[in-house]
Design a protein around this motif. Structure first.
Motif, PDB file in Angstrom:
ATOM      1  N   TYR A  66      49.551  21.475  60.357  1.00 28.08           N
ATOM      2  CA  TYR A  66      50.470  22.505  60.849  1.00 28.08           C
ATOM      3  C   TYR A  66      51.873  21.938  61.042  1.00 28.08           C
ATOM      4  O   TYR A  66      52.045  20.777  61.425  1.00 28.08           O
ATOM      5  CB  TYR A  66      49.975  23.071  62.190  1.00 28.08           C
ATOM      6  CG  TYR A  66      48.645  23.766  62.093  1.00 28.08           C
ATOM      7  CD1 TYR A  66      48.561  25.109  61.735  1.00 28.08           C
ATOM      8  CD2 TYR A  66      47.470  23.068  62.347  1.00 28.08           C
ATOM      9  CE1 TYR A  66      47.333  25.744  61.643  1.00 28.08           C
ATOM     10  CE2 TYR A  66      46.236  23.696  62.251  1.00 28.08           C
ATOM     11  CZ  TYR A  66      46.178  25.038  61.894  1.00 28.08           C
ATOM     12  OH  TYR A  66      44.954  25.664  61.798  1.00 28.08           O
ATOM     13  N   ILE A  67      52.869  22.799  60.799  1.00 21.91           N
ATOM     14  CA  ILE A  67      54.262  22.490  61.125  1.00 21.91           C
ATOM     15  C   ILE A  67      54.608  23.272  62.377  1.00 21.91           C
ATOM     16  O   ILE A  67      54.509  24.504  62.400  1.00 21.91           O
ATOM     17  CB  ILE A  67      55.208  22.902  59.981  1.00 21.91           C
ATOM     18  CG1 ILE A  67      54.798  22.229  58.675  1.00 21.91           C
ATOM     19  CG2 ILE A  67      56.660  22.539  60.331  1.00 21.91           C
ATOM     20  CD1 ILE A  67      55.535  22.756  57.461  1.00 21.91           C
ATOM     21  N   VAL A  68      54.986  22.572  63.445  1.00 17.34           N
ATOM     22  CA  VAL A  68      55.319  23.246  64.699  1.00 17.34           C
ATOM     23  C   VAL A  68      56.834  23.331  64.859  1.00 17.34           C
ATOM     24  O   VAL A  68      57.582  22.476  64.386  1.00 17.34           O
ATOM     25  CB  VAL A  68      54.666  22.561  65.918  1.00 17.34           C
ATOM     26  CG1 VAL A  68      53.170  22.808  65.917  1.00 17.34           C
ATOM     27  CG2 VAL A  68      54.950  21.071  65.953  1.00 17.34           C
ATOM     28  N   ASP A  69      57.252  24.381  65.536  1.00 15.98           N
ATOM     29  CA  ASP A  69      58.674  24.736  65.599  1.00 15.98           C
ATOM     30  C   ASP A  69      59.377  24.011  66.730  1.00 15.98           C
ATOM     31  O   ASP A  69      59.735  24.599  67.744  1.00 15.98           O
ATOM     32  CB  ASP A  69      58.802  26.252  65.763  1.00 15.98           C
ATOM     33  CG  ASP A  69      60.217  26.748  65.508  1.00 15.98           C
ATOM     34  OD1 ASP A  69      61.063  25.928  65.115  1.00 15.98           O
ATOM     35  OD2 ASP A  69      60.469  27.951  65.694  1.00 15.98           O
ATOM     36  N   SER A  70      59.576  22.718  66.545  1.00 15.03           N
ATOM     37  CA  SER A  70      60.262  21.899  67.544  1.00 15.03           C
ATOM     38  C   SER A  70      61.264  20.989  66.862  1.00 15.03           C
ATOM     39  O   SER A  70      60.967  20.407  65.811  1.00 15.03           O
ATOM     40  CB  SER A  70      59.257  21.053  68.332  1.00 15.03           C
ATOM     41  OG  SER A  70      59.935  20.089  69.127  1.00 15.03           O
TER      42      SER A  70
END
Length: 489
Positions: free
Chosen positions: A89-93
């Motif tokens: 997953y790519i997390v939005d941070s």
């Protein structure tokens, strides 16, 4: 008949349990005590994943996600534990970070993806994170436990002297699992990162080069890296060791190892850089949230950290902090009841009021601690909380001011000033603010990196920042036609 004494029986029983609990580690091949089964690892991953996503959010980029899935599955297949249900997953941070959770869950922030300069750097870090899973570092680190920590997202924004022993109850609002590994485990994962990335065809020496980027980020004033660096060995030492590991692996396994710089840079062209304004941003002493359309002041010299689930800020002396988050409940009364119950609060004062036309509920409380038998909590070090529950636009927001009881009165005026200036956001400039993005440009000339990025429109004040992003120094030579990352809106 011979009878074992109670002490001997207990000793034998413990010994048998330890033998039964031993299992062969898939990476080291050694038998070791294993208190976490594969099924438990998978269950932990499934249980923690919703909290990770709720806390950090997903970054939507189909091409980048497809790339990560492709490389992740290829690497999982050649790993020591190919049968786990790996998910990526790519997390939005914006924070430069990567982490893994038992059971096969691997997360990369958009911040770290923006700072890679080729596929090989990405693959090395991916191998490192998969290595934590395959080597069962979670099970081997159970004494450290799985921690849900407010400091993870904020780079230790909430100082220990503020939170103290009260952190576990406050963490219920996050539920984000992180793993704190020993340096031996980190070094083992570096070795696995070299092995796994090499096996899928990448030049693992590039992984070492990325540690130079991490070192520059950590050295840059005002920036901090939480999990990925704080629990890892010094990046400078890792640079040398990983280069040696990569050189040794390639000598023993001659092949054509790939870097794929240009292809990776085109893949991240347009990725959001830094804070995404729609999720909130700080400017000129105020926190603005365009999507939720509210604003409130940030005290002078306080540090802050924003995430999709909450906004945190802490005083420079570390003695007080504030957190804004969405409260559970559709009314003020329901939100107050849930808050008191979930955080085990002892309410000292409460009253209803209005804040800039919005119904509000103010609670002054102290957190109740479960003490060991014979021990009593020191009231001076107990955590005291001032909470403003504010009903605004069909939601209830909780704005918490935290300090040790001995410091609470001195901090209360600041807490009150922040809370009572929570108000509607109507400024079109703030409401329509666009994020900065990484744009990939072609160098129009031969010259130093400083000269090239200046020619591409980067101001002189951001040359060092752009240098970190590109893994280059200001005086490094850049050839005409080279792809370069710049920061632009």
């Amino acid at each position: 008949m011979y009878r074992l004494s109670y002490h001997k029986l207990l000793t034998v029983t413990i010994a048998l349990l330890l033998v039964w609990a031993c299992a062969r580690n898939p990476v080291t091949g050694k038998r070791e005590i294993n208190l976490m089964s594969t099924e438990q690892e998978i269950a932990i991953g499934k249980e923690s994943h919703p909290s990770v996503i709720a806390t950090m959010g997903l970054y939507e980029d189909k091409a980048l996600q497809a790339f990560m899935d492709e490389k992740g599955k290829a690497m999982a297949k050649i790993s020591h534990r190919p049968d786990l249900p790996y998910q990526f997953y790519i997390v939005d941070s914006p924070i430069v970070n990567a982490f893994a959770v038992p059971g096969g869950y691997v997360y990369f922030t958009r911040g770290i993806l923006a700072h890679f300069n080729n596929e090989a750097e990405f693959a090395g870090v991916l191998g490192h994170e998969i290595g934590h899973i395959t080597a069962k570092h979670a099970a081997r680190s159970q004494k450290s436990q799985l921690l849900s920590t407010l400091a993870l997202l904020g780079g230790a924004v909430l100082a220990p002297q503020v939170v103290g022993q009260n952190i576990e109850a406050l963490q219920q609002g996050l539920g984000l699992l992180s793993l704190k590994y020993s340096r031996d485990h980190e070094s083992e994962s570096d070795k696995l990162g070299v092995e796994y990335s090499s096996k899928i065809g990448y030049d693992a020496s590039q992984m070492a080069d990325f540690f130079g980027t991490l070192k520059r980020i950590s050295d840059k004033s005002g920036q901090a890296i939480p999990q990925f660096m704080s629990t890892h060995p010094d990046p400078g030492n890792r640079f040398t060791r990983v280069h040696e590991l990569a050189k040794d692996y390639q000598a023993k396994n001659p092949a054509s190892y790939q870097v794929n710089r240009d292809r990776y840079l085109q893949l991240i062209n347009g990725i959001i850089y830094g804070e995404d304004p729609k999720q909130g941003f700080v400017e000129n002493g105020y926190f603005y949230h365009p999507e939720l359309r509210f604003q409130f002041p940030v005290p002078n010299s306080w540090q802050s950290q924003n995430s999709p689930s909450q906004f945190q800020m802490v005083a420079k002396d570390g003695k007080s902090a504030m957190i804004l988050m969405l409260a559970k409940g559709s009314s003020l009364d329901e939100a107050a009841q849930n808050l008191v119950k979930e955080l085990s609060l002892n309410v000292l004062e409460s009253n209803k009021t209005t804040i800039n036309g919005n119904p509000a509920y103010v609670l002054i409380s102290r957190q109740q601690q479960q003490q060991q038998q014979g021990q009593q909590q020191d009231p001076k070090t107990a955590l005291q909380i001032g909470t403003w529950l504010i009903q605004y636009n069909n939601a209830v927001y909780a704005l918490h001011g935290l300090a040790a009881s001995a410091d609470f009165n001195a901090s209360f005026g600041t807490f009150k000033q922040v809370a009572e200036n929570f108000r509607s956001l109507t400024d079109p400039d703030k409401l329509n603010r666009k994020p900065s993005r990484v744009l990939v440009k072609t160098s129009p000339r031969d010259g130093s990196f400083r000269e090239v990025v200046s020619a591409l429109g980067m101001p002189a004040s951001r040359v060092d920042e752009a240098g970190i992003l590109n893994g280059l120094k200001a005086d490094d030579r850049v050839a005409r036609g080279t792809l370069i990352k710049i920061i632009s809106q």
